[in-house]
Design an enzyme around this catalytic site. Structure first.
Site, PDB file in Angstrom:
ATOM      1  N   HIS A  84       0.826  -1.386  -0.003  1.00 48.72           N
ATOM      2  CA  HIS A  84       0.013  -0.119  -0.020  1.00 48.72           C
ATOM      3  C   HIS A  84       0.809   1.292   0.206  1.00 48.72           C
ATOM      4  O   HIS A  84       1.899   1.428   0.953  1.00 48.72           O
ATOM      5  CB  HIS A  84      -0.843   0.156   1.251  1.00 48.72           C
ATOM      6  CG  HIS A  84      -1.802   1.430   1.285  1.00 48.72           C
ATOM      7  ND1 HIS A  84      -2.721   1.404   0.577  1.00 48.72           N
ATOM      8  CD2 HIS A  84      -1.512   2.607   1.933  1.00 48.72           C
ATOM      9  CE1 HIS A  84      -3.417   2.551   0.869  1.00 48.72           C
ATOM     10  NE2 HIS A  84      -2.621   3.423   1.583  1.00 48.72           N
ATOM     11  N   ASP A 163     -15.292   2.459   7.400  1.00 50.29           N
ATOM     12  CA  ASP A 163     -14.177   3.463   6.844  1.00 50.29           C
ATOM     13  C   ASP A 163     -14.579   4.160   5.785  1.00 50.29           C
ATOM     14  O   ASP A 163     -14.636   5.552   5.498  1.00 50.29           O
ATOM     15  CB  ASP A 163     -13.140   2.679   6.435  1.00 50.29           C
ATOM     16  CG  ASP A 163     -12.188   3.746   5.880  1.00 50.29           C
ATOM     17  OD1 ASP A 163     -11.624   4.443   6.600  1.00 50.29           O
ATOM     18  OD2 ASP A 163     -11.595   3.366   4.580  1.00 50.29           O
ATOM     19  N   ARG A 170     -14.793  12.557   6.549  1.00 54.67           N
ATOM     20  CA  ARG A 170     -13.498  13.392   6.931  1.00 54.67           C
ATOM     21  C   ARG A 170     -12.967  14.284   5.806  1.00 54.67           C
ATOM     22  O   ARG A 170     -12.413  15.487   6.028  1.00 54.67           O
ATOM     23  CB  ARG A 170     -12.053  12.328   7.067  1.00 54.67           C
ATOM     24  CG  ARG A 170     -12.620  11.590   8.700  1.00 54.67           C
ATOM     25  CD  ARG A 170     -11.566  10.455   8.612  1.00 54.67           C
ATOM     26  NE  ARG A 170     -10.265  10.589   8.615  1.00 54.67           N
ATOM     27  CZ  ARG A 170      -9.530   9.958   7.874  1.00 54.67           C
ATOM     28  NH1 ARG A 170      -9.760   8.868   7.323  1.00 54.67           N
ATOM     29  NH2 ARG A 170      -7.919  10.107   7.620  1.00 54.67           N
ATOM     30  N   SER A 185      -7.908   3.923   9.052  1.00 52.35           N
ATOM     31  CA  SER A 185      -8.398   3.851   7.733  1.00 52.35           C
ATOM     32  C   SER A 185      -7.785   2.675   6.722  1.00 52.35           C
ATOM     33  O   SER A 185      -8.401   1.861   6.354  1.00 52.35           O
ATOM     34  CB  SER A 185      -8.718   5.184   7.046  1.00 52.35           C
ATOM     35  OG  SER A 185      -9.034   5.046   5.676  1.00 52.35           O
ATOM     36  N   LYS A 189      -8.878  -1.684   6.064  1.00 51.61           N
ATOM     37  CA  LYS A 189      -9.045  -2.320   4.536  1.00 51.61           C
ATOM     38  C   LYS A 189      -7.845  -3.240   4.440  1.00 51.61           C
ATOM     39  O   LYS A 189      -8.328  -4.536   3.899  1.00 51.61           O
ATOM     40  CB  LYS A 189      -9.117  -1.233   3.734  1.00 51.61           C
ATOM     41  CG  LYS A 189     -10.070  -0.217   3.793  1.00 51.61           C
ATOM     42  CD  LYS A 189     -10.124   1.023   2.699  1.00 51.61           C
ATOM     43  CE  LYS A 189      -9.241   2.012   3.343  1.00 51.61           C
ATOM     44  NZ  LYS A 189      -9.353   3.249   2.727  1.00 51.61           N
TER      45      LYS A 189
HETATM   46  N1  URA Z   1      -5.915   6.631   2.513  1.00 53.13           N
HETATM   47  C1  URA Z   1      -6.870   6.146   3.187  1.00 53.13           C
HETATM   48  O1  URA Z   1      -7.435   4.902   2.803  1.00 53.13           O
HETATM   49  N2  URA Z   1      -7.400   6.523   4.252  1.00 53.13           N
HETATM   50  C2  URA Z   1      -7.068   7.549   4.825  1.00 53.13           C
HETATM   51  O2  URA Z   1      -7.414   8.252   5.714  1.00 53.13           O
HETATM   52  C3  URA Z   1      -6.008   8.406   4.001  1.00 53.13           C
HETATM   53  C4  URA Z   1      -5.539   7.870   2.765  1.00 53.13           C
END
Ligand code: URA
Length: 424
Positions: A84, A163, A170, A185, A189
């Site tokens: 990621h 999320d 957000r 967040s 995932k």
């Molecule tokens: N990427 C995400 O998936 N969540 C965040 O809060 C910031 C970047």
């Protein structure tokens, strides 16, 4: 047990610690619509201002995972590893990396998103390949992972729905930049996705979320701890995003550059980071192989072609080319000493490569091509950048964002691309 949303907000507003029960309740009630958006906004702002400790962040992440489904790759015949990136300009690394790691014997389930703002989205890039589709069912995903070894596709709605709702909130309440909320967040995932190993590429610099090394380090350490505690082998690299990665920013432009890397060429920084992340993913998955060799001998390219074809894409198709191109010349002779990632990202976005709202379309052809990187010798008047777009009225605004993007000096020594490595 039931709690009161206002009490939960007051606890964090007054710098208290949220209990496990409060966290479980507020995430569950928000997902079901029982806690209102304005209450969750107030709580998110209190978290941004007053922070959360490690226990609170771990519990918050677990509650978001519990809001949806968890995938399980345990039945696959090979181990899994995912990567990621926190996002940057020209960051196309997932494209060569997923087939490269698969070519080394590790399955890569890369569930990705679309771009928002000045950083491009992996799915937007791949959608510039004629026929390629981002959506797969869970069965198709499993089959492709077993047969091809690599999948890059859209994350389904079932993973961490809390999320999804919270991130959208957000985004419009000035609370994206809270490290506990970013870490939970991303990791909710990735843990729900079920990967066995995870390598995080945490970007630092003008083109990244985290402009400052200390913040990036804190984010990386928080995410590595969350992954490790959840049983996912997790490491992070802190990498430079003050300069764009490679020589292209834009959808089809980045696919073309990724294919060059898979063909054994491509810009040195893209190759360096792709190979470094591949080595980390293989080590975390417990597989010994030399990724540089798999780029040289063409096996990574074979997996790329199979991966694109499995999702309806034609890996031999010509990629679209922008009808309008505008060259920006070098302003002086000397060594390029600055090429600002944020400015290039905003220019690519204004040319049509990115979106302002999540429902906006993106142009496959738009973007910025760079003809030199910091440290390279340039001659006054030579092409420094080429702007690509299908709408010439966008060029002026793109040029405005590039006003202070470049500098030429007598000498310049670029800093390292890989700044540090964070392990548990
Ligand atoms: N990427 C995400 O998936 N969540 C965040 O809060 C910031 C970047």
């Amino acid at each position: 047990m039931s709690f009161d949303a206002v009490d939960v907000i007051r606890t964090k507003r007054d710098r208290g610690e949220l209990s496990d029960g409060q966290i479980d309740w507020v995430i569950d009630a928000y997902t079901k619509g029982e806690v209102a958006d304005e209450q969750m906004s107030a709580l998110a702002m209190a978290i941004l201002l007053n922070g959360m400790n490690r226990r609170e962040i771990a519990r918050w992440t677990a509650a978001m995972i519990a809001s949806g489904e968890r995938m399980d790759f345990g039945k696959l015949s090979r181990p899994t590893a995912d990567k990621h990136s926190t996002g940057g300009v020209g960051d196309k690394i997932t494209l060569p990396l997923a087939p490269l790691v698969a070519a080394c014997g590790v399955a890569v389930p890369q569930l990705s998103g679309r771009g928002l703002g000045h950083t491009g989205g992996t799915l937007d890039k791949l959608e510039s390949i004629p026929g390629w589709r981002a959506s797969l069912s869970n069965d198709e995903l499993m089959r492709q992972l077993e047969e091809v070894g690599a999948v890059i596709c859209a994350a389904g709605d079932g993973l961490a729905p809390a999320d999804k709702k919270l991130y959208a909130l957000r985004d419009v309440t000035g609370t994206v930049e809270a490290i506990p909320l970013i870490a939970s967040s991303i990791m909710s995932k990735k843990i729900a996705e079920g990967t066995g190993a995870l390598v995080l590429d945490v970007k630092v610099g003008s083109g990244a979320f985290m402009k400052d090394l200390a913040d990036a380090r804190e984010l990386a350490e928080t995410m590595v701890a969350l992954g490790t505690d959840a049983g996912v082998k997790t490491v992070a690299l802190l990498t430079d995003m003050s300069v764009p990665l490679g020589l292209t920013a834009g959808n089809a432009l980045e696919v073309r550059e990724s294919v060059e890397v898979l063909a054994g060429g491509g810009p040195a920084d893209v190759v360096e980071l792709t190979v470094a992340l591949a080595r980390e993913m293989l080590a975390a998955a417990g597989v010994e192989a030399d990724p540089a060799e798999k780029l040289r001998d063409g096996t990574a390219m074979d997996v790329w072609r199979a991966m694109i074809a499995a999702q309806g894409g034609d890996p031999s198709a010509e990629l679209p080319i922008a009808p309008e191109q505008h060259v920006v010349p070098a302003p002086a002779t000397g060594v390029l000493s600055k090429l600002d990632a944020l400015a290039v990202g905003v220019a690519a976005w204004r040319l049509g490569a990115g979106r302002a709202r999540k429902e906006d379309p993106v142009s496959p052809v738009a973007g910025v091509e760079m003809h030199a990187k910091p440290g390279d010798q340039v001659t006054e008047g030579q092409p420094l950048l080429t702007l690509h777009t299908d709408d010439p009225t966008r060029i002026e605004r793109a040029l405005e964002s590039l006003t202070d993007a470049t500098e030429v000096a007598d000498s310049y020594e670029p800093g390292p691309l890989i700044i540090d490595r964070i392990s548990p």
